[in-house]
Design a protein around this motif. Structure first.
Motif, PDB file in Angstrom:
ATOM      1  N   ARG A  37      37.403  13.999   9.535  1.00 33.46           N
ATOM      2  CA  ARG A  37      36.791  12.744   9.100  1.00 33.46           C
ATOM      3  C   ARG A  37      35.696  12.305  10.070  1.00 33.46           C
ATOM      4  NH1 ARG A  37      40.413   9.910   5.513  1.00 33.46           N
ATOM      5  NH2 ARG A  37      42.366  11.069   5.317  1.00 33.46           N
ATOM      6  N   GLY A  38      34.603  11.795   9.515  1.00 35.24           N
ATOM      7  CA  GLY A  38      33.542  11.239  10.338  1.00 35.24           C
ATOM      8  C   GLY A  38      32.685  12.263  11.045  1.00 35.24           C
ATOM      9  N   THR A  39      32.743  13.527  10.597  1.00 31.33           N
ATOM     10  CA  THR A  39      31.928  14.580  11.203  1.00 31.33           C
ATOM     11  C   THR A  39      31.042  15.237  10.141  1.00 31.33           C
ATOM     12  OG1 THR A  39      33.513  16.385  10.820  1.00 31.33           O
ATOM     13  CG2 THR A  39      33.760  15.092  12.852  1.00 31.33           C
ATOM     14  N   ALA A  40      30.042  15.967  10.607  1.00 31.50           N
ATOM     15  CA  ALA A  40      29.151  16.721   9.726  1.00 31.50           C
ATOM     16  C   ALA A  40      29.430  18.206   9.882  1.00 31.50           C
ATOM     17  CB  ALA A  40      27.689  16.430  10.056  1.00 31.50           C
ATOM     18  N   THR A  41      29.566  18.884   8.741  1.00 34.17           N
ATOM     19  CA  THR A  41      29.729  20.339   8.717  1.00 34.17           C
ATOM     20  C   THR A  41      28.517  20.946   8.026  1.00 34.17           C
ATOM     21  OG1 THR A  41      32.145  20.341   8.725  1.00 34.17           O
ATOM     22  CG2 THR A  41      31.070  22.247   7.730  1.00 34.17           C
ATOM     23  N   ALA A  42      27.880  21.914   8.667  1.00 31.49           N
ATOM     24  CA  ALA A  42      26.742  22.614   8.079  1.00 31.49           C
ATOM     25  C   ALA A  42      27.195  23.982   7.579  1.00 31.49           C
ATOM     26  CB  ALA A  42      25.625  22.777   9.104  1.00 31.49           C
ATOM     27  N   ILE A  43      26.766  24.326   6.371  1.00 35.65           N
ATOM     28  CA  ILE A  43      27.037  25.653   5.809  1.00 35.65           C
ATOM     29  C   ILE A  43      25.720  26.406   5.780  1.00 35.65           C
ATOM     30  CG2 ILE A  43      27.938  26.955   3.857  1.00 35.65           C
ATOM     31  CD1 ILE A  43      29.473  24.482   2.982  1.00 35.65           C
ATOM     32  N   GLN A 220      30.497  21.140  13.175  1.00 32.97           N
ATOM     33  CA  GLN A 220      31.039  22.433  12.772  1.00 32.97           C
ATOM     34  C   GLN A 220      29.999  23.173  11.929  1.00 32.97           C
ATOM     35  OE1 GLN A 220      35.175  23.893  10.759  1.00 32.97           O
ATOM     36  NE2 GLN A 220      34.155  22.256   9.647  1.00 32.97           N
ATOM     37  N   VAL A 221      29.894  24.465  12.140  1.00 35.38           N
ATOM     38  CA  VAL A 221      28.998  25.313  11.342  1.00 35.38           C
ATOM     39  C   VAL A 221      29.819  26.428  10.709  1.00 35.38           C
ATOM     40  CG1 VAL A 221      27.002  26.862  11.372  1.00 35.38           C
ATOM     41  CG2 VAL A 221      27.003  24.823  12.825  1.00 35.38           C
ATOM     42  N   LEU A 222      29.622  26.627   9.409  1.00 43.03           N
ATOM     43  CA  LEU A 222      30.219  27.749   8.685  1.00 43.03           C
ATOM     44  C   LEU A 222      29.112  28.716   8.319  1.00 43.03           C
ATOM     45  CD1 LEU A 222      32.421  25.748   6.118  1.00 43.03           C
ATOM     46  CD2 LEU A 222      32.982  26.325   8.482  1.00 43.03           C
ATOM     47  N   PHE A 223      29.267  29.978   8.697  1.00 45.88           N
ATOM     48  CA  PHE A 223      28.318  31.013   8.273  1.00 45.88           C
ATOM     49  C   PHE A 223      28.959  31.836   7.166  1.00 45.88           C
ATOM     50  CE2 PHE A 223      26.792  35.433   8.511  1.00 45.88           C
ATOM     51  CZ  PHE A 223      25.454  35.219   8.180  1.00 45.88           C
ATOM     52  N   ILE A 229      33.705  33.176   4.549  1.00 45.39           N
ATOM     53  CA  ILE A 229      33.214  32.544   5.777  1.00 45.39           C
ATOM     54  C   ILE A 229      33.383  33.573   6.879  1.00 45.39           C
ATOM     55  CG2 ILE A 229      33.543  30.693   7.450  1.00 45.39           C
ATOM     56  CD1 ILE A 229      34.541  28.934   5.164  1.00 45.39           C
ATOM     57  N   LEU A 230      32.263  34.135   7.299  1.00 53.53           N
ATOM     58  CA  LEU A 230      32.309  35.215   8.287  1.00 53.53           C
ATOM     59  C   LEU A 230      32.516  34.677   9.698  1.00 53.53           C
ATOM     60  CD1 LEU A 230      32.028  38.306   8.419  1.00 53.53           C
ATOM     61  CD2 LEU A 230      29.580  37.979   8.848  1.00 53.53           C
ATOM     62  N   GLU A 231      32.004  33.466   9.926  1.00 56.14           N
ATOM     63  CA  GLU A 231      32.116  32.899  11.269  1.00 56.14           C
ATOM     64  C   GLU A 231      32.092  31.375  11.154  1.00 56.14           C
ATOM     65  OE1 GLU A 231      30.247  33.821  15.690  1.00 56.14           O
ATOM     66  OE2 GLU A 231      29.519  34.917  13.944  1.00 56.14           O
ATOM     67  N   GLN A 232      32.916  30.713  11.951  1.00 57.17           N
ATOM     68  CA  GLN A 232      32.908  29.248  11.959  1.00 57.17           C
ATOM     69  C   GLN A 232      33.273  28.751  13.340  1.00 57.17           C
ATOM     70  OE1 GLN A 232      36.157  27.357   9.594  1.00 57.17           O
ATOM     71  NE2 GLN A 232      36.778  29.435   9.110  1.00 57.17           N
ATOM     72  N   GLY A 233      32.701  27.600  13.670  1.00 56.10           N
ATOM     73  CA  GLY A 233      32.943  27.012  14.981  1.00 56.10           C
ATOM     74  C   GLY A 233      31.932  25.919  15.242  1.00 56.10           C
ATOM     75  N   THR A 234      31.779  25.545  16.504  1.00 55.54           N
ATOM     76  CA  THR A 234      30.790  24.534  16.864  1.00 55.54           C
ATOM     77  C   THR A 234      29.390  25.144  16.734  1.00 55.54           C
ATOM     78  OG1 THR A 234      30.736  25.180  19.191  1.00 55.54           O
ATOM     79  CG2 THR A 234      32.407  23.544  18.538  1.00 55.54           C
ATOM     80  N   VAL A 238      28.492  29.188  16.933  1.00 52.04           N
ATOM     81  CA  VAL A 238      27.997  29.970  15.796  1.00 52.04           C
ATOM     82  C   VAL A 238      26.497  30.229  15.882  1.00 52.04           C
ATOM     83  CG1 VAL A 238      27.773  30.044  13.283  1.00 52.04           C
ATOM     84  CG2 VAL A 238      29.858  29.129  14.322  1.00 52.04           C
ATOM     85  N   ILE A 239      25.729  29.213  16.287  1.00 54.96           N
ATOM     86  CA  ILE A 239      24.275  29.371  16.364  1.00 54.96           C
ATOM     87  C   ILE A 239      23.840  29.813  17.752  1.00 54.96           C
ATOM     88  CG2 ILE A 239      22.061  28.166  16.155  1.00 54.96           C
ATOM     89  CD1 ILE A 239      23.413  26.324  14.074  1.00 54.96           C
ATOM     90  N   GLY A 240      24.458  29.245  18.776  1.00 54.17           N
ATOM     91  CA  GLY A 240      24.058  29.558  20.148  1.00 54.17           C
ATOM     92  C   GLY A 240      24.583  30.880  20.673  1.00 54.17           C
ATOM     93  N   ASP A 241      25.788  31.260  20.238  1.00 52.48           N
ATOM     94  CA  ASP A 241      26.404  32.485  20.766  1.00 52.48           C
ATOM     95  C   ASP A 241      27.275  33.144  19.700  1.00 52.48           C
ATOM     96  OD1 ASP A 241      27.164  34.460  22.552  1.00 52.48           O
ATOM     97  OD2 ASP A 241      28.799  33.262  23.412  1.00 52.48           O
ATOM     98  N   PRO A 242      26.666  33.587  18.586  1.00 51.32           N
ATOM     99  CA  PRO A 242      27.471  34.151  17.489  1.00 51.32           C
ATOM    100  C   PRO A 242      28.185  35.426  17.903  1.00 51.32           C
ATOM    101  CG  PRO A 242      25.128  34.549  17.122  1.00 51.32           C
ATOM    102  CD  PRO A 242      25.223  33.629  18.298  1.00 51.32           C
ATOM    103  N   LYS A 243      29.398  35.600  17.377  1.00 50.96           N
ATOM    104  CA  LYS A 243      30.188  36.780  17.713  1.00 50.96           C
ATOM    105  C   LYS A 243      29.924  37.934  16.752  1.00 50.96           C
ATOM    106  CE  LYS A 243      34.055  34.381  19.964  1.00 50.96           C
ATOM    107  NZ  LYS A 243      33.306  33.122  20.155  1.00 50.96           N
ATOM    108  N   GLU A 244      29.596  37.594  15.500  1.00 51.90           N
ATOM    109  CA  GLU A 244      29.425  38.630  14.477  1.00 51.90           C
ATOM    110  C   GLU A 244      27.986  39.141  14.441  1.00 51.90           C
ATOM    111  OE1 GLU A 244      31.816  39.878  12.643  1.00 51.90           O
ATOM    112  OE2 GLU A 244      33.397  38.527  13.356  1.00 51.90           O
TER     113      GLU A 244
END
Length: 258
Positions: A37-43, A220-223, A229-234, A238-244
């Protein structure tokens, strides 16, 4: 993934095992995620990866074939029969901002914003109009309330679309690539309004190609890729240090096009 220690009551959205196919094409393949609640999630993700379909399942504009989705206090199990009243109650928990504005061309800006609360929610017109004027002021369009959509720029129309969604007092606001139909110089004015909503504590889920915006505004970012969803996290993860490797390839093409 959102912190597993977060109490269930803190989640505005819980999606588990969501599947959706159009004909023989499976667009969503068992997608699961949560939104605090009260947060933004980007897909984010490539075209055709299921981003918009996933967003539309959160409002039952596209009804999932399987899985369970809870938005606020309403849960739908798509493996079971669901009645129209249940769908309407589910849809009432969220507001949807479309890619292409979808305003009523024959209604003024103010009428576009008040239509849903008055006609659908049956709320008192005087109260709704007063709130709509405040919302239009919030998105920088108070002076445009008597104009028609054709008299507005694309960015202004999209801001009316945001005010219209907020007028329903939703628990969740869904944005489907809200800047993709805009000229480049108009993108900033729409993103600025969405940033303000995030700061104010609205719960947002945003499908976007604006990667730096996603990084700035989301918790939160969902890729997504090929229906999962291949990758999700802050954003930092996800954007700064993606694992996949697939995530890295996508971001490299978007952020370093030449």
């Amino acid at each position: 993934m959102t912190d597993s220690a977060t109490d269930e009551a803190e989640y505005r959205v819980v999606a588990e095992g969501v599947e959706k196919a159009f004909g023989d094409e499976k667009v969503l393949k068992g997608v699961s995620f949560k939104v605090v609640r009260g947060t933004a999630t980007a897909i984010i993700g490539p075209s055709g990866s299921g981003k918009t379909t996933l967003l539309r399942t959160l409002n039952a504009l596209d009804r999932a074939d399987a899985g369970v989705i809870r938005v606020d206090d309403v849960e739908l199990d798509f493996t079971k029969p669901i009645s129209k009243p249940e769908i309407r109650k589910f849809q009432s928990r969220s507001g949807f901002v479309f890619q292409g504005h979808n305003l009523f061309p024959h209604k003024t800006v103010l009428q576009n914003v008040t239509e849903g609360p008055v006609v659908v929610q049956k709320r008192p017109k005087d109260e709704v109009v007063a709130e709509a004027v405040e919302l239009l002021d919030q998105v920088g369009l108070a002076e445009k309330q008597d104009q028609y959509p054709y008299q507005l720029s694309g960015g202004q129309q999209q801001r009316v679309g945001i005010a219209r969604a907020l007028a329903l007092k939703p628990k969740l606001v869904l944005f489907d690539e809200p800047t993709s139909a805009l000229d480049p110089e108009l993108v900033g004015e729409v993103l600025s309004v969405i940033k303000d909503l995030a700061v104010e504590g609205w719960t947002l889920v945003i499908v976007t190609h604006e990667i730096q915006f996603a990084r700035q505004v989301s918790s939160q970012v969902l890729f997504t890729d090929q229906g999962i969803i291949l990758e999700q996290g802050t954003p930092e993860q996800v954007i700064g240090d993606p694992k996949e490797e697939r995530t890295r390839q996508f971001l490299d093409r978007i952020l370093n096009p030449l």
